[in-house]
Design a protein around this motif. Structure first.
Motif, PDB file in Angstrom:
ATOM      1  N   SER A 208       0.828  -1.202   0.000  1.00  0.00           N
ATOM      2  CA  SER A 208       0.000   0.000   0.000  1.00  0.00           C
ATOM      3  C   SER A 208       0.866   1.257   0.000  1.00  0.00           C
ATOM      4  O   SER A 208       0.507   2.268  -0.631  1.00  0.00           O
ATOM      5  CB  SER A 208      -0.945  -0.001   1.206  1.00  0.00           C
ATOM      6  N   TYR A 209       2.002   1.198   0.661  1.00  0.00           N
ATOM      7  CA  TYR A 209       2.898   2.359   0.696  1.00  0.00           C
ATOM      8  C   TYR A 209       3.421   2.665  -0.707  1.00  0.00           C
ATOM      9  O   TYR A 209       3.386   3.809  -1.164  1.00  0.00           O
ATOM     10  CB  TYR A 209       4.069   2.096   1.654  1.00  0.00           C
ATOM     11  N   GLN A 210       3.893   1.628  -1.389  1.00  0.00           N
ATOM     12  CA  GLN A 210       4.430   1.849  -2.726  1.00  0.00           C
ATOM     13  C   GLN A 210       3.332   2.260  -3.705  1.00  0.00           C
ATOM     14  O   GLN A 210       3.541   3.113  -4.574  1.00  0.00           O
ATOM     15  CB  GLN A 210       5.130   0.582  -3.235  1.00  0.00           C
ATOM     16  N   PHE A 237      -0.406   3.342   8.974  1.00  0.00           N
ATOM     17  CA  PHE A 237      -0.600   2.429   7.849  1.00  0.00           C
ATOM     18  C   PHE A 237      -2.057   2.037   7.653  1.00  0.00           C
ATOM     19  O   PHE A 237      -2.421   1.591   6.560  1.00  0.00           O
ATOM     20  CB  PHE A 237       0.311   1.209   7.995  1.00  0.00           C
ATOM     21  N   MET A 238      -2.895   2.192   8.655  1.00  0.00           N
ATOM     22  CA  MET A 238      -4.332   2.070   8.406  1.00  0.00           C
ATOM     23  C   MET A 238      -4.761   3.173   7.442  1.00  0.00           C
ATOM     24  O   MET A 238      -5.518   2.928   6.490  1.00  0.00           O
ATOM     25  CB  MET A 238      -5.116   2.172   9.726  1.00  0.00           C
ATOM     26  N   ALA A 239      -4.263   4.380   7.699  1.00  0.00           N
ATOM     27  CA  ALA A 239      -4.594   5.516   6.831  1.00  0.00           C
ATOM     28  C   ALA A 239      -3.985   5.341   5.446  1.00  0.00           C
ATOM     29  O   ALA A 239      -4.648   5.583   4.425  1.00  0.00           O
ATOM     30  CB  ALA A 239      -4.110   6.813   7.472  1.00  0.00           C
ATOM     31  N   ILE A 240      -2.725   4.915   5.394  1.00  0.00           N
ATOM     32  CA  ILE A 240      -2.067   4.699   4.106  1.00  0.00           C
ATOM     33  C   ILE A 240      -2.786   3.614   3.317  1.00  0.00           C
ATOM     34  O   ILE A 240      -3.026   3.740   2.103  1.00  0.00           O
ATOM     35  CB  ILE A 240      -0.582   4.317   4.323  1.00  0.00           C
ATOM     36  N   GLY A 241      -3.167   2.534   4.022  1.00  0.00           N
ATOM     37  CA  GLY A 241      -3.830   1.426   3.346  1.00  0.00           C
ATOM     38  C   GLY A 241      -5.161   1.826   2.741  1.00  0.00           C
ATOM     39  O   GLY A 241      -5.433   1.548   1.564  1.00  0.00           O
ATOM     40  N   ILE A 242      -5.985   2.519   3.520  1.00  0.00           N
ATOM     41  CA  ILE A 242      -7.319   2.866   3.014  1.00  0.00           C
ATOM     42  C   ILE A 242      -7.230   3.912   1.905  1.00  0.00           C
ATOM     43  O   ILE A 242      -7.988   3.868   0.921  1.00  0.00           O
ATOM     44  CB  ILE A 242      -8.232   3.351   4.173  1.00  0.00           C
TER      45      ILE A 242
END
Length: 307
Positions: A208-210, A237-242
């Motif tokens: 998800s980050y990439q 990473f919850m925020a990054i993922g969504i």
């Protein structure tokens, strides 16, 4: 020391005794002092200051003058009649209570305490909202054990949210997702598991980050896993993922229809940890509550706790 001598006009009769004279003079003095206290109350409202320029949490507690025995001096003669006798009802007005708010730019506002308290209470989470969250935790319980513990799970999750609502807002703003959505995901995680540990699959975190930023996450596997097991890392990473799920679908995370939000949440759950198919609908239900909460929430600098 200043001694105030009062002139007492008292007509003595032949039937008076020293005891009756003493009682009548004392009653006359009490009546006069009561009237003076009533005038003093009217002239001097109590003003409590809330200074938003000060750092740290702000608690409102009314300035309260007290005698050495703990009584309010403005109430000492509140049940004395004009003739000095004890009254069953209050005979002096209540002292007006005001709040002076000093804002960060130095400007001030004075309002009645009742209006101030009403405004602060209106910014807090309502009992109806707490009850709705508890209901949603109960009806979304996947098994009998969790159903039985739904009340405690909801209470603990809400207490954690209440303690971290501004931190959640900060982490949501860092990535650019709605605070209410991140708060809903946070609440569900704690209501279900009581911990943020292992909220994010490290493999999904890298993907998800990439996908969101266009470059690989630079840290080692060990560093990433350690970060993901901190509250900051889990929320980050919850925020990054969504957000990455929405971006992958060509959607703006801040402008989603209910159908689009359902799709984004379902994809997030499926790719992250094979979460329950009910993940999306449950988070969406929480989100309808947290959206109202965050809309009323003042900025952290202007948050006041009533005592």
């Amino acid at each position: 020391m200043i001694i105030i001598i009062r002139k007492i006009k008292y007509k003595i009769t032949a039937d008076d005794t020293l005891d009756s004279i003493s009682r009548n003079v004392a009653a006359d003095v009490r009546g006069r002092l009561k009237n003076e206290m009533a005038d003093e109350i009217s002239r001097t409202p109590n003003i409590t200051t809330v200074d938003y320029r000060a750092d740290g949490d702000k608690t409102y507690e009314r300035n309260a003058q007290r005698t050495p025995t703990g009584n309010d001096p403005y109430d000492l003669y509140s049940r004395i009649s004009d003739d000095g006798s004890i009254s069953a009802v209050r005979t002096t007005p209540k002292r007006d209570e005001y709040v002076r708010e000093i804002y960060r730019d130095g400007s001030e506002k004075i309002s009645k305490e009742a209006d101030f308290v009403k405004r602060i209470n209106s910014q807090n989470v309502l009992d109806e909202e707490k009850n709705e969250l508890a209901r949603l935790v109960r009806v979304s319980s996947p098994n009998a054990t969790l159903y039985k513990n739904a009340e405690n799970r909801s209470k603990n999750a809400f207490n954690a949210f209440e303690s971290n609502k501004y931190f959640i807002e900060q982490m949501a703003g860092k990535v650019g997702v709605p605070a209410s959505l991140l708060g809903s995901m946070y609440f569900k995680q704690l209501a279900d598991s009581a911990t943020l540990a292992e909220t994010i699959n490290p493999r999904y975190a890298r993907m998800s980050y990439q996908r969101l930023y266009g470059v690989p996450f630079a840290g080692s596997d060990e560093a990433l896993e350690e970060y993901l097991n901190t509250p900051e890392g889990a929320l980050d990473f919850m925020a990054i993922g969504i957000k990455s799920e929405a971006a992958y679908m060509g959607l703006d995370i801040n402008k989603l229809s209910e159908r689009q939000l359902n799709s984004v949440l379902s994809s997030y759950a499926r790719r992250n940890n094979d979460a329950s198919p009910a993940y999306a609908s449950t988070v969406m239900a929480y989100n309808s509550v947290f959206d109202d909460i965050y809309k009323r929430l003042p900025s952290k600098e202007y948050a006041v706790t009533l005592r």
